[in-house]
Design an enzyme around this catalytic site. Structure first.
Site, short mmCIF file in Angstrom:
data_model
loop_
_atom_site.label_atom_id
_atom_site.label_comp_id
_atom_site.label_asym_id
_atom_site.label_seq_id
_atom_site.Cartn_x
_atom_site.Cartn_y
_atom_site.Cartn_z
N SER A 28 0.83 -1.21 0.00
CA SER A 28 0.00 0.00 0.00
C SER A 28 0.86 1.26 0.00
O SER A 28 0.35 2.37 0.00
CB SER A 28 -0.94 0.00 1.21
OG SER A 28 -0.19 -0.14 2.41
N ASN A 115 -2.28 -2.53 13.22
CA ASN A 115 -3.73 -2.38 13.11
C ASN A 115 -4.23 -1.12 13.82
O ASN A 115 -5.05 -0.38 13.28
CB ASN A 115 -4.44 -3.62 13.67
CG ASN A 115 -4.10 -4.87 12.87
OD1 ASN A 115 -3.53 -4.77 11.78
ND2 ASN A 115 -4.43 -6.03 13.40
N THR A 160 -40.53 25.83 -10.38
CA THR A 160 -40.77 24.45 -9.96
C THR A 160 -40.90 23.68 -11.27
O THR A 160 -41.40 24.24 -12.25
CB THR A 160 -42.08 24.30 -9.13
OG1 THR A 160 -43.18 24.74 -9.92
CG2 THR A 160 -42.04 25.12 -7.84
N HIS A 161 -40.42 22.47 -11.31
CA HIS A 161 -40.38 21.69 -12.57
C HIS A 161 -39.58 22.43 -13.66
O HIS A 161 -39.79 22.19 -14.83
CB HIS A 161 -41.78 21.40 -13.10
CG HIS A 161 -42.76 20.94 -12.06
ND1 HIS A 161 -43.04 19.62 -11.82
CD2 HIS A 161 -43.51 21.64 -11.17
CE1 HIS A 161 -43.92 19.52 -10.84
NE2 HIS A 161 -44.22 20.74 -10.42
N SER A 282 -13.68 27.97 -27.03
CA SER A 282 -13.70 26.84 -27.95
C SER A 282 -12.62 27.06 -29.01
O SER A 282 -12.38 28.19 -29.42
CB SER A 282 -15.07 26.74 -28.62
OG SER A 282 -14.96 26.04 -29.85
N LYS A 288 -17.65 31.28 -28.29
CA LYS A 288 -18.00 30.46 -27.14
C LYS A 288 -17.25 30.83 -25.87
O LYS A 288 -16.08 31.15 -25.88
CB LYS A 288 -17.72 28.98 -27.43
CG LYS A 288 -18.63 28.40 -28.49
CD LYS A 288 -19.94 27.91 -27.91
CE LYS A 288 -19.69 26.74 -27.01
NZ LYS A 288 -20.63 25.68 -27.07
N ASN A 290 -17.34 28.78 -22.29
CA ASN A 290 -17.96 27.60 -21.70
C ASN A 290 -17.79 27.54 -20.18
O ASN A 290 -16.73 27.87 -19.67
CB ASN A 290 -17.36 26.33 -22.32
CG ASN A 290 -17.65 26.24 -23.81
OD1 ASN A 290 -18.72 26.65 -24.26
ND2 ASN A 290 -16.69 25.73 -24.56
N GLU A 295 -19.27 22.47 -15.06
CA GLU A 295 -19.51 21.14 -15.63
C GLU A 295 -18.63 20.09 -14.95
O GLU A 295 -19.07 18.97 -14.69
CB GLU A 295 -19.22 21.15 -17.13
CG GLU A 295 -20.14 22.05 -17.94
CD GLU A 295 -19.64 22.20 -19.37
OE1 GLU A 295 -18.94 23.18 -19.65
OE2 GLU A 295 -19.93 21.33 -20.19
N TYR A 322 -9.58 -6.71 12.50
CA TYR A 322 -8.97 -6.24 11.26
C TYR A 322 -8.95 -7.31 10.18
O TYR A 322 -8.71 -8.48 10.46
CB TYR A 322 -7.52 -5.78 11.54
CG TYR A 322 -6.79 -5.30 10.29
CD1 TYR A 322 -6.91 -3.98 9.88
CD2 TYR A 322 -6.02 -6.17 9.52
CE1 TYR A 322 -6.26 -3.53 8.72
CE2 TYR A 322 -5.37 -5.75 8.37
CZ TYR A 322 -5.50 -4.42 7.97
OH TYR A 322 -4.87 -3.99 6.84
N GLN A 327 -7.41 -2.24 3.94
CA GLN A 327 -6.37 -1.44 3.29
C GLN A 327 -6.94 -0.69 2.07
O GLN A 327 -6.39 0.30 1.63
CB GLN A 327 -5.22 -2.36 2.86
CG GLN A 327 -4.08 -1.66 2.17
CD GLN A 327 -2.84 -2.55 2.08
OE1 GLN A 327 -2.15 -2.75 3.07
NE2 GLN A 327 -2.58 -3.11 0.91
N LYS A 330 -8.24 3.51 1.81
CA LYS A 330 -7.54 4.79 1.67
C LYS A 330 -7.68 5.47 0.31
O LYS A 330 -8.01 6.65 0.25
CB LYS A 330 -6.05 4.62 2.01
CG LYS A 330 -5.85 4.39 3.49
CD LYS A 330 -4.47 3.88 3.79
CE LYS A 330 -4.48 2.96 4.99
NZ LYS A 330 -5.20 1.68 4.74
N1 ARG Z 1 -1.12 -1.43 5.27
C1 ARG Z 1 -2.09 -1.93 6.17
C2 ARG Z 1 -3.44 -1.22 5.95
O1 ARG Z 1 -3.45 -0.25 5.29
C3 ARG Z 1 -1.65 -1.71 7.59
C4 ARG Z 1 -2.20 -2.70 8.55
C5 ARG Z 1 -1.65 -4.05 8.29
N2 ARG Z 1 -2.03 -4.96 9.33
C6 ARG Z 1 -1.89 -6.27 9.17
N3 ARG Z 1 -2.30 -6.99 10.13
N4 ARG Z 1 -1.41 -6.79 8.06
O2 ARG Z 1 -4.44 -1.67 6.40
#
Ligand code: ARG
Length: 462
Positions: A28, A115, A160-161, A282, A288, A290, A295, A322, A327, A330
């Protein structure tokens, strides 16, 4: 990128390193390096607590805290070499700390796990985004208030509408968005309050046998308290979901407004002129201009809705505590946050710069029999007619005007009395759009006095 075969962090029970594909799916670091500052803040708080509780020596903790600052500056200046083999930001930082300070680095992970570490880092990151979203929304509200105040008594059609309904004021329309973004602000504030509990020290899932002080780390990181259940602390991503949910609603508001700006800036409407700074031309059609920013806001918010759904999907099947699925939280949140901040800033810029075309607004306000309700209300007030009857009489007059191709104020008194004999000259007083909006003084109504009261209330509140 791979420097080692079996992992230096957890390789003890492994005879061989991971397959390249395993490394690719597992790592990650490509994205979670965005949490480097939060990871280091968390580790520094943890190190200080380990010393305060006597779990490590003061000098070891001092070495960790100093070394972590060195790592941070290496990352900030782009000198840090991230390793995929080290999976994530937590292990990259710790491994580099080991290179810098040696043996004490190995004591940093006492009484914690990745974790609780990742839950802490991510919470700190999301908390910063919530703060940024709150400021972004506030800036947008200020820009809307300036528009509302300047045009508190400019008339425009209310729809309205998307059919002309009744005249409203420009200020009133702007203030409708102030209310919407005001609720967004309070949703972000509310989410921030609820999320502000520290996962750090929940360790892998069960807590730890070391005499750690979770209150101390919670306080050092600006949390209100430690999270009360270690299983929950490491497996909770509600905070990210609440951020995405609040962001989705806010984005939906941004998109509705963007849609109005696209319509309003068209040659057919001409309600607003967007500034050159927030428009494009444009390459083939020289005339134009825009509304690209509007948008793109309208389009980009789909990513935020998508992130919200994606994270709900990640979480919905996970047993406690966990799982590695988490993971995948993110990238969705990072992308949603980036696009929310961009959309908020672009909308603020557009609103600050745009000018309402007062004449076009007023001309449109009077078209489409927009004061028909005022006529019906007059019949009720002046002639004591039941509203349903007044509605019918007005409808007959609208049909008459329509067949003549004129507007209600263009009908003569004779035309009016041919439909109902008791109508007098006074009726023309309510048929003008300015009279119409000025008369709507009920609380929350469109009259300029009410609009200015709301502007004052919001200015006070900010
Ligand atoms: N890179 C992991 C995550 O984003 C960190 C936690 C990993 N924990 C584990 N027990 N492998 O979740």
């Amino acid at each position: 990128m791979t420097k080692d075969t079996s992992n230096q962090m957890w390789g003890g029970r492994f005879a061989a390193g991971p397959d390249a594909i395993m490394e690719a799916i597992n790592a990650s670091i490509g994205f979670d390096q965005r949490m480097a500052a939060q990871d280091i803040a968390g580790s520094r708080a943890h190190a200080a607590m380990l010393a305060a509780t006597g779990i490590v020596t003061d000098s070891d903790a001092e070495a960790m805290r100093e070394g972590l600052l060195t790592v941070l500056s290496e990352i900030e200046t782009g000198k840090f070499e991230f390793s995929t083999a080290l999976e994530d930001i937590h292990m990259n930082v710790e491994a580099r700390l080991k290179e810098i300070i040696g043996e004490p680095a190995g004591r940093l992970h006492t009484g914690r796990s990745r974790n609780d570490q990742v839950a802490t880092d991510f919470k700190l990151w999301v908390r910063d985004q919530i703060d940024a979203a709150i400021s972004g929304v506030e800036a947008l509200i200020r820009a809307l208030l300036a528009q509302a105040e300047a045009g508190a008594d400019w008339v425009m059609p209310g729809f309205t509408h998307l059919q002309t309904a009744q005249p409203v004021t420009w200020g009133h329309h702007m203030m409708a968005y102030v209310e919407m973004f005001g609720r967004d602000k309070s949703r972000f504030e509310d989410a921030r309050k609820r999320m502000n509990e520290s996962p750090l020290g929940a360790a892998a899932l069960a807590g730890t046998s070391f005499p750690i002080d979770r209150h101390m780390t919670a306080e050092a990181l600006g949390f209100d308290r430690p999270a009360a259940n270690s299983l929950d602390a490491v497996s909770d991503r509600d905070f990210a979901l609440e951020f995405l949910a609040a962001a989705s609603i806010c984005a939906m508001h941004l998109s509705r407004f963007a849609e109005e700006l696209v319509i309003w800036s068209s040659a057919q409407f001409r309600f607003v002129t967007l500034s050159d700074r927030f428009s494009t031309g444009s390459s083939i059609m020289p005339q134009k201009k825009n509304p690209d920013a509007a948008e793109l806001i309208r389009a980009k918010i789909g990513r935020i809705f998508g992130a919200n759904t994606a994270l709900l999907m990640v979480m919905k099947g996970l047993p406690l505590a966990y799982s590695k699925d988490m993971q995948e939280d993110k990238e969705q949140v990072f992308d949603a946050a980036d696009n929310l901040m961009l959309a908020l800033a672009a909308m603020e810029g557009m609103v600050k710069d745009m000018s309402a075309n007062r004449e076009s607004l007023e001309a449109a306000a009077g078209s489409g029999f927009s004061t028909a309700t005022d006529l019906a209300d007059w019949l009720v007030r002046a002639l004591n007619m039941p509203f349903r009857d007044a509605h019918h009489v007005t409808g007959t007059l609208v049909a008459m005007a329509e067949s003549r191709g004129c507007d209600l104020p263009d009908l003569s008194l004779e035309d009016m009395t041919s439909v109902h004999e008791a109508i007098t000259e006074d009726v023309f007083g309510v048929l003008g759009v300015h009279n119409s909006v000025a008369s709507r003084t009920s609380y929350g109504g469109t009259s300029p006095v009410r609009v200015l009261e709301q502007v004052a209330r919001w200015k006070e509140a900010l």
